[in-house]
Design an enzyme around this catalytic site. Structure first.
Site, PDB file in Angstrom:
ATOM      1  N   HIS A 126       0.980  -1.204  -0.006  1.00  0.00           N
ATOM      2  CA  HIS A 126       0.068  -0.142   0.072  1.00  0.00           C
ATOM      3  C   HIS A 126       0.940   1.251  -0.126  1.00  0.00           C
ATOM      4  O   HIS A 126       0.238   2.154   0.179  1.00  0.00           O
ATOM      5  CB  HIS A 126      -0.747  -0.028   1.348  1.00  0.00           C
ATOM      6  N   ASP A 163      -2.831 -10.803  -2.168  1.00  0.00           N
ATOM      7  CA  ASP A 163      -3.371 -10.156  -1.060  1.00  0.00           C
ATOM      8  C   ASP A 163      -4.837  -9.650  -1.340  1.00  0.00           C
ATOM      9  O   ASP A 163      -5.012  -9.156  -2.335  1.00  0.00           O
ATOM     10  CB  ASP A 163      -2.449  -9.099  -0.729  1.00  0.00           C
ATOM     11  N   HIS A 165      -6.294  -7.170  -0.321  1.00  0.00           N
ATOM     12  CA  HIS A 165      -6.466  -5.732  -0.826  1.00  0.00           C
ATOM     13  C   HIS A 165      -5.691  -5.324  -1.876  1.00  0.00           C
ATOM     14  O   HIS A 165      -4.890  -6.076  -2.357  1.00  0.00           O
ATOM     15  CB  HIS A 165      -5.867  -4.775   0.511  1.00  0.00           C
ATOM     16  N   ASP A 250      -4.945 -12.829   3.560  1.00  0.00           N
ATOM     17  CA  ASP A 250      -6.128 -12.344   3.858  1.00  0.00           C
ATOM     18  C   ASP A 250      -7.304 -12.361   3.030  1.00  0.00           C
ATOM     19  O   ASP A 250      -8.625 -12.048   3.404  1.00  0.00           O
ATOM     20  CB  ASP A 250      -6.244 -10.757   4.522  1.00  0.00           C
TER      21      ASP A 250
HETATM   22 ZN   LIG Z   1      -4.352  -7.239   2.862  1.00  0.00          ZN
END
Ligand SMILES: [Zn+2]
Length: 340
Positions: A126, A163, A165, A250
């Site tokens: 991120h 991931d 996200h 996740d």
């Molecule tokens: Zn994540």
């Protein structure tokens, strides 16, 4: 056959406070389960200590202004965002995390080992050129990619980010760069609210940024479709010289932060698909770097399956796949570049 695990006990010093999901216990759980399964620290599976990345390394992916801002914030303990606090040593540990990514890349590119997994904290995907966020300070995979391109004279690197996200930081860093093909499977909508199919790369790099936004509730059958219909054909066309995986866990059904439904086995067959592609296309050169994954039991179980796949153990990809409308939309968006 050799698989390196890059790890430092100093990664456990990174502590964002009581109740924060990105906690030191994540790495503890992974190490314990690998030990229990005899996949930790043997001649075939060496555990290698990293050294910190230099500021010059970090500058390969981040603006100098952001790097000094983060260093300053750490001195006062001011947060980058609500999820991303800082403290005195955060800068130092973030350099060690990026250094771990570089170490994993070097071990693989030099041929010292066949493949490597950086068991790193803090995570990185991120962190964009000009700012951190979402538990991330420096984009480990981007820094590693740029160092390997420079040091080993390679150009084409494929990054798969599974991931849950969207890796908005990695997308941002390579958005104008056709030497890196970035493919992300992630839940949408979900933090950081980016990662739609129409984000395909800037002018000159169109088609080199590939987002597969998964609706909440997606699981093994949807991910199998994404692996078969997007990842595999793009790999064959792009012909990477190195594959790097932003390995977050996740998207597991038991993860507390997302609404995806992957099984622990899914991480085994996704890893196997990437390992097989690397064997076919780039002499097996593949590096996994830890991103998210917040249920300690299922995080460690899923990492174990990735390491098993790196060691050549076989997993079975589901034969039944579920059609996803986003995959059809994505194929349309990418058709002129990749002819899917
Ligand atoms: Zn994540």
């Amino acid at each position: 056959m050799k698989t390196a695990l890059v790890y430092s006990e100093r990664y456990l010093e990174h502590d964002l406070g009581y109740g924060h999901p990105e906690c030191p216990e994540r790495l503890d759980a992974i190490v314990k389960l690998l030990e229990k399964n005899n996949l930790w620290n043997s001649p075939e599976i060496p555990v290698v200590a990293p050294s910190p990345a230099s500021v010059e390394d970090i500058r390969l992916a981040h603006d100098p202004e952001y790097i000094s801002l983060f260093e300053q914030l750490c001195k006062t303990g001011a947060a980058i965002d609500g999820d991303t606090p800082t403290y005195r040593n955060a800068y130092e540990i973030a350099l060690l995390s990026a250094g771990g990514a570089i170490k994993a890349g070097q071990l693989v590119m030099s041929g010292e080992v066949d493949n490597a997994f950086g068991l790193l904290r803090p995570p990185g995907h991120h962190a964009s050129r000009a700012r951190g966020g979402g538990f991330c300070y420096f984009d480990n995979i981007a820094i590693m990619t740029r160092r390997m391109q420079r040091d080993f004279g390679i150009s084409r690197v494929l990054i798969l980010d599974f991931d849950a996200h969207h890796g908005n930081g990695t997308q941002d860093i390579f958005y104008e760069d056709p030497s890196v093909l970035y493919i992300s499977f992630h839940q949408y909508p979900l933090y950081p609210w980016t990662g739609t199919v129409d984000e395909t790369g800037a002018r000159g790099a169109e088609g080199y940024n590939v987002n597969v936004p998964m609706p909440p509730g997606s699981g093994d059958r949807e991910y199998a479709a994404a692996i078969n219909e997007i990842f595999k054909p793009l790999c064959e066309k792009f012909k990477p010289q190195l594959i790097a995986v932003s390995a977050g866990f996740d998207a597991h059904a038991m993860d507390p932060l997302t609404q995806l439904e992957l099984s622990s086995e899914a991480f085994g067959w996704m890893a196997q698909a990437t390992v097989d592609a690397a064997k076919r296309l780039c002499g097996g050169k593949i590096v996994f770097l830890l991103e998210g994954g917040y249920d300690l039991r299922f995080l460690s179980e899923s990492v174990l399956n990735v390491v098993r796949a790196m060691r050549g153990e076989k997993f079975k990809i589901p034969e039944k796949v579920n059609k996803l409308k986003v995959i059809d939309d994505l194929k349309k968006a990418l058709a002129c570049k990749w002819g899917l």
